[in-house]
Scaffold this motif. Structure first.
Motif: not given
Length: 501
Positions: A80-95, A351-360
């Motif tokens: 549920y937390f990975n580098h893509i999540i932090f890409l989103f968080i970083g971009g959104f914070l600047i926004a 996002f995390g739910g989708g990533f977990a489903l893909a892993s499953g």
């Protein structure tokens, strides 16, 4: 059955269907495949109908994967937390920093002042401005900002011109804003959630594959965004400007709004510089090959260059804003946690739910099983397959969340690609873009809902233009991935790449 009743019924019906599916045993001798499919069915039904909030459905893998023996709970949680999540968080914070100091509004007005003050030019100006901002901040926030500016323009026109002419122009203007918010968002990885979902799901399904960087996505998707924007502008002018619409707009509207912002502040300058550096660092992090010439990536300056990713960059530039003091208020900073707390954590969980489903899907073998069931389409031409996928997803997304749609279907398309011996990128990239190309109904996207809420247009106004834009979008996506997407992402349709395992 109204929408409320459907949600209530689906609270019971979806779990019942999922439970019954457990007894089907779709792959004898391997019950984990069936169990994963049952979880996927439950999540899909709840995501499509929104029987519970999307983010709540996204939490189901944490409960059901360990309970059903699909994955260990210790392995599910970190997904549920990975580098893509932090890409989103970083971009959104600047926004959020841009919004806090009204930098986004200043950028919008500066762009608008560059256009001539006739009806067609102003429509194009609104569309370009909205599309540009949507590349970096949420399409919802962009639309909310642009609508009041458009209302001011229309108010001035209503005082000087025939109301029927202004009414037609208002429809074109609001549709242009809504459509541009979606079109601009596809140009960058951070521009719309399905793009981020794709990059991570692809990496989960194919861990040996090359990284989908900010740069190679931008070089592929930004031309699509520009071409499509011009086509949509042309279509809107053709539909709503059949008779010469000589509406002269008073440029003082934009000048006065710009004057209200006052001189550019220290805080705006800091955020703007931080934002420009962020774009530069994202674009040039890794080498960019151009024919026989290669632009070197700045990350090569570091000993462990492969440890640095786009999420690292996004968070770095966001953290800097928390460190710089503001000149507007005692002991305040350019970015503070009060502002940062506005992060859409529901989207993060989705996002995390989708990533977990893909892993499953991958861990259980469900991806391979689904692909094998669809292997019969291997004889169909790849371009036809892409066009069919784009069509199905485009019209499905008219009624469902685009992020949830991406997270449901991308793992399936990954499995299909393996089964028909096709590079997964050739199916997954156009599917991702199609998730953002829904233009017919108010419920399709937040920008559509916002402009419908102005009361200036009807559903019929949106649908009669939107259906043609949907169809054009399907054609553009199919052509783009077939013509130049193959070169940017090194897609060879003659065989499966080595990283497909």
């Amino acid at each position: 059955m109204n929408n409320v009743n459907l949600k209530q019924w689906m609270l019971l019906i979806a779990p019942a269907i999922s439970l019954l599916f457990l007894f089907v045993d779709i792959k004898p001798g391997d019950p984990i495949v069936t169990r994963t499919a049952a979880v996927a069915i439950l999540m899909a039904l709840w995501w499509v109908t929104e029987a519970v909030p999307l983010a709540v459905t996204a939490l189901l893998p944490i409960v059901l994967f360990p309970t059903l023996g699909i994955m260990n709970g210790k392995d599910v949680a970190p997904i549920y937390f990975n580098h893509i999540i932090f890409l989103f968080i970083g971009g959104f914070l600047i926004a959020l920093a841009m919004e806090k100091w009204d930098l986004h509004k200043r950028i919008a007005l500066v762009i608008m002042l560059k256009f001539k003050m006739d009806a067609q030019s102003i429509l194009l100006g609104f569309m370009i401005t909205t599309a540009f901002l949507s590349m970096w901040i949420s399409n919802t926030a962009t639309t909310m900002m642009m609508v009041p500016i458009a209302m001011a323009v229309l108010s001035q026109l209503e005082q000087n011109f025939d109301k029927s002419k202004v009414m037609k122009y208002s429809i074109a203007l609001f549709l242009g804003i809504a459509y541009s918010a979606s079109i601009g968002g596809i140009a960058t990885i951070v521009g719309t959630p399905p793009n981020l979902s794709f990059t991570r799901i692809f990496a989960i399904l194919f861990p040996e594959s090359p990284e989908i960087t900010f740069a190679n996505w931008f070089f592929f998707a930004s031309p699509i965004s520009v071409i499509f924007l011009v086509i949509v502008w042309g279509l809107l002018t053709k539909v709503f400007f059949r008779k010469a619409m000589k509406l002269e707009i008073d440029g003082d509207i934009f000048k006065n709004q710009y004057k209200k912002l006052g001189p550019i502040s220290f805080e705006e300058k800091v955020v703007l510089i931080d934002f420009l550096i962020l774009i530069f660092l994202w674009l040039f992090r890794k080498e960019i090959p151009i024919g026989n010439f290669t632009i070197p990536g700045w990350s090569n300056l570091f000993e462990y260059c492969n440890y640095i990713n786009d999420g690292t960059v996004g968070i770095t530039m966001a953290v800097i804003l928390f460190m710089i003091p503001s000149k507007n208020g005692k002991n305040s900073r350019i970015l503070e946690w009060k502002t940062a707390s506005k992060l859409p954590w529901n989207i993060v969980l989705l996002f995390g739910g989708g990533f977990a489903l893909a892993s499953g899907f991958k861990e259980s073998g469900l991806t391979i099983w689904i692909g094998s069931q669809l292997g019969g389409i291997e004889s169909i031409h790849p371009v036809i397959i892409v066009m069919v996928i784009c069509t199905l997803i485009t019209f499905l997304t008219e009624l469902t969340s685009n992020t949830a749609t991406a997270e449901m279907l991308l793992p399936i398309l990954g499995g299909l690609a393996i089964a028909i011996h096709m590079n997964p990128l050739f199916l997954m990239i156009p599917a991702t873009l199609s998730c953002s190309f829904a233009f017919m109904l108010p419920v399709a996207t937040p920008p559509n809902a916002i402009i419908f809420g102005t009361g200036k247009l009807k559903i019929s106004d949106m649908s009669k233009v939107g259906i043609w834009i949907n169809l054009i979008g399907i054609g553009i996506i199919t052509a783009a991935v077939s013509l130049f997407g193959k070169y940017i992402f090194n897609i060879d349709l003659s065989h499966l790449p080595d990283w497909v395992k």
